[in-house]
Design an enzyme around this catalytic site. Structure first.
Site, PDB file in Angstrom:
ATOM      1  N   PHE A 149      40.240  -7.653   1.551  1.00 39.12           N
ATOM      2  CA  PHE A 149      41.837  -7.200   1.891  1.00 39.12           C
ATOM      3  C   PHE A 149      42.689  -8.162   2.589  1.00 39.12           C
ATOM      4  CE2 PHE A 149      39.473  -6.891   5.971  1.00 39.12           C
ATOM      5  CZ  PHE A 149      40.294  -7.377   6.743  1.00 39.12           C
ATOM      6  N   LYS A 173      38.982  -6.105  -9.279  1.00 43.06           N
ATOM      7  CA  LYS A 173      38.568  -5.259  -8.264  1.00 43.06           C
ATOM      8  C   LYS A 173      38.974  -5.334  -6.911  1.00 43.06           C
ATOM      9  CE  LYS A 173      36.463  -3.142  -5.436  1.00 43.06           C
ATOM     10  NZ  LYS A 173      36.992  -2.550  -4.159  1.00 43.06           N
ATOM     11  N   GLU A 176      40.669  -1.660  -1.574  1.00 47.48           N
ATOM     12  CA  GLU A 176      41.155  -0.353  -1.762  1.00 47.48           C
ATOM     13  C   GLU A 176      42.187  -0.123  -0.551  1.00 47.48           C
ATOM     14  OE1 GLU A 176      37.364   0.375   0.255  1.00 47.48           O
ATOM     15  OE2 GLU A 176      38.078  -1.000  -1.222  1.00 47.48           O
ATOM     16  N   SER A 226      32.239  -9.877   3.102  1.00 50.42           N
ATOM     17  CA  SER A 226      31.386 -10.218   3.973  1.00 50.42           C
ATOM     18  C   SER A 226      30.165 -10.828   3.610  1.00 50.42           C
ATOM     19  CB  SER A 226      30.883  -8.849   4.830  1.00 50.42           C
ATOM     20  OG  SER A 226      30.170  -7.968   3.925  1.00 50.42           O
ATOM     21  N   CYS A 281      38.715 -15.833   6.875  1.00 50.34           N
ATOM     22  CA  CYS A 281      37.653 -16.507   6.529  1.00 50.34           C
ATOM     23  C   CYS A 281      37.491 -17.868   6.992  1.00 50.34           C
ATOM     24  CB  CYS A 281      36.826 -16.276   5.322  1.00 50.34           C
ATOM     25  SG  CYS A 281      37.682 -17.310   3.894  1.00 50.34           S
ATOM     26  N   GLU A 383      30.506 -12.660  12.881  1.00 51.87           N
ATOM     27  CA  GLU A 383      32.049 -12.762  12.808  1.00 51.87           C
ATOM     28  C   GLU A 383      32.728 -11.787  13.029  1.00 51.87           C
ATOM     29  OE1 GLU A 383      34.493 -14.127   8.853  1.00 51.87           O
ATOM     30  OE2 GLU A 383      33.022 -12.664   8.601  1.00 51.87           O
TER      31      GLU A 383
END
Length: 498
Positions: A149, A173, A176, A226, A281, A383
């Site tokens: 995201f 993909k 969402e 992740s 990240c 994280e």
């Protein structure tokens, strides 16, 4: 209620599962749209479209494929404001940051515009008597990308730009949580001249992810997310015989040496730690000042810097950062802040009580600062992915280098110093994949490659640059002989070039 559809075979396709995910406006906390979640059958439909498209797209010469990339670049630039505002409305980052998201993706598209040169093979004339050897790079077929995201424009373009340019078709993909920009990018790719089916967008959850990982016609999968999910994607995808590059989490450190330009370092680290609400990240959530004097001075200056930060709605041009993406993510960050307190770290600034007048239901969280964080604390080991900066004090250069080197993550690291020798030794010794020297967010330019070490990356091929070209192609090597004269006897030993 706005419905966000799949994009298959060049057209919008409504979902058939009846399942939807909520897409929020993080500034207001309200649901602004529903996104369809795909069935296995819808993934199959997208792959079938991609298979048909790839068979003809691969036959298009590289120069003509590059022209599509040029046109796509032009269209994205022409629609920059629309894309950035759409991105901000679903992610929450400020519009200027969203434009940077789009621009960093475009830089990979610019690299892909040079794909005729990048695809050139090798040639050896006269490798043996009358023998020439040459190689060529050919596309894999259908490839797929599963993206997070936090960069809904940049990371998809990292993946599909190179994959499509070398002659593959692509299944995307996206997350969402903010799916509108990826769909719009696919529409622009069609407008640029790519055949329908070359780029398809499927929304979904674990059902669609597993369908991608298991589908026999998908030859390669790229993932960013992740580390736990990256490991899952890598394991399941490679077990199905696919190429997989899976980029995971991070805990990037900034080493501040006593000779650093402290005012500049504080500015840089503030932006790297709190920009985009820490949802990067390549954010810099850990600062390691070397020596007590450096630590005290850094803390004092960072406190003053935090007081100047403005948290606001995405459209506020004066805001440094906006809300986090969802209420659930805000709770996650808040829980980590409480955990840090429970572990015994000193909470110098607590951002949990922040609220924005008129936007009380928005997913806002203020900047937080911890000091005296220890390496055995969970909040250091894991994280957080929010606007939280932790100070871990070190007494020596060697101790400072050891912290990022021994951490489970190895995505990025930075050192702030005026000492060239210290910087050179640090870059050579530190056990991390990407290093910045007085650069807080060392994301390489598009014609180099992006990739971390340890639990920050699974697989041995990085994103974009020539590593991307290698990932999305297979090498074929030809040994050719054009004999003259009488027919020779058959050889029963392995041929040599002597």
């Amino acid at each position: 209620m706005r419905d966000i559809t799949h994009f298959i075979d060049g057209a919008a396709v409504k979902g058939t599962s009846g399942l939807h995910g909520d897409v929020f406006n993080p500034n207001t906390g309200e649901v602004q749209a529903r996104v369809a979640l795909a069935t296995v059958g819808e993934v199959d439909k997208a792959v079938a479209s991609a298979v048909r498209a790839q068979q003809t797209w691969a036959l298009v010469n590289p120069q003509r494929r590059a022209r599509v990339m040029f046109d796509f670049k032009r269209l994205v630039e022409a629609n920059m404001n629309e894309l950035a505002e759409m991105l901000s409305s679903e992610h929450g980052k400020v519009v200027a940051d969203s434009k940077g998201d789009v621009q960093r993706g475009l830089e990979v598209i610019e690299f892909a515009c040079g794909i005729p040169h990048a695809l050139k093979g090798e040639y050896t004339e006269g490798a043996g008597p009358g023998i020439d050897v040459y190689s060529m790079r050919q596309p894999l077929g259908v490839c797929a990308g599963i993206t997070p995201f936090n960069f809904p424009a940049m990371i998809p373009m990292w993946m599909f730009g190179i994959s499509i340019a070398v002659g593959n078709s692509f299944i995307l993909k996206p997350s969402e949580k903010d799916p509108s920009v990826p769909v719009r990018l696919a529409e622009l790719m069609m407008e640029a001249g790519a055949p329908k089916g070359v780029l398809n967008v499927i929304h979904g959850d674990k059902v669609s992810v597993d369908a991608i990982l298991d589908h026999p016609d998908i030859k390669a999968v790229s993932f960013v997310g992740s580390s736990d999910i990256a490991h899952y994607v890598y394991s399941r995808g490679t077990a199905a015989g696919k190429r997989v590059q899976a980029m995971g989490g991070a805990k990037n450190h900034g080493i501040v040496m006593p000779d650093a330009d402290l005012d500049q370092a504080v500015k840089d680290i503030s932006g790297a730690a709190f920009g985009s609400a820490g949802e990067r990240c390549m954010a810099l959530p850990v600062v390691v000042p070397v020596g007590q004097k450096t630590a005290e001075a850094f803390r004092e200056k960072m406190l003053a810097e935090i007081e100047t930060l403005k948290v606001g709605v995405s459209t506020d041009a004066a805001a440094q950062y906006g809300p986090v993406v969802t209420a659930a993510h805000r709770r996650r960050v808040s829980d980590y802040i409480q955990l840090g307190v429970d572990e015994g770290a000193e909470l110098v600034v607590d951002g949990r009580g922040f609220s924005l007048q008129g936007y009380d239901k928005g997913f806002f969280i203020g900047p937080s600062l911890f000091d005296k964080v220890k390496p055995d604390m969970r909040t250091y080991q894991e994280e957080i992915f929010g606007p939280v900066l932790q100070i871990v004090r070190a007494e020596s250069f060697e101790e400072a280098v050891a912290l990022p080197s021994q951490h489970q993550y190895g995505n990025g690291v930075a050192i702030f110093t005026r000492n060239g020798r210290a910087a050179r030794e640090f870059a050579a010794q530190v056990n991390v994949g990407m290093v910045g020297i007085n650069v807080p967010i060392p994301v390489p330019v598009a014609y180099h490659t992006f990739g971390g070490w340890k639990r920050s990356a699974f697989g041995d091929t990085n994103q974009h640059g020539m590593e991307g070209v290698r990932f999305y192609t297979k090498v074929k090597t030809i040994t050719a002989r054009w004999p003259e004269g009488a027919v020779e006897d058959s050889a029963f030993v392995i041929p040599t070039m002597g």
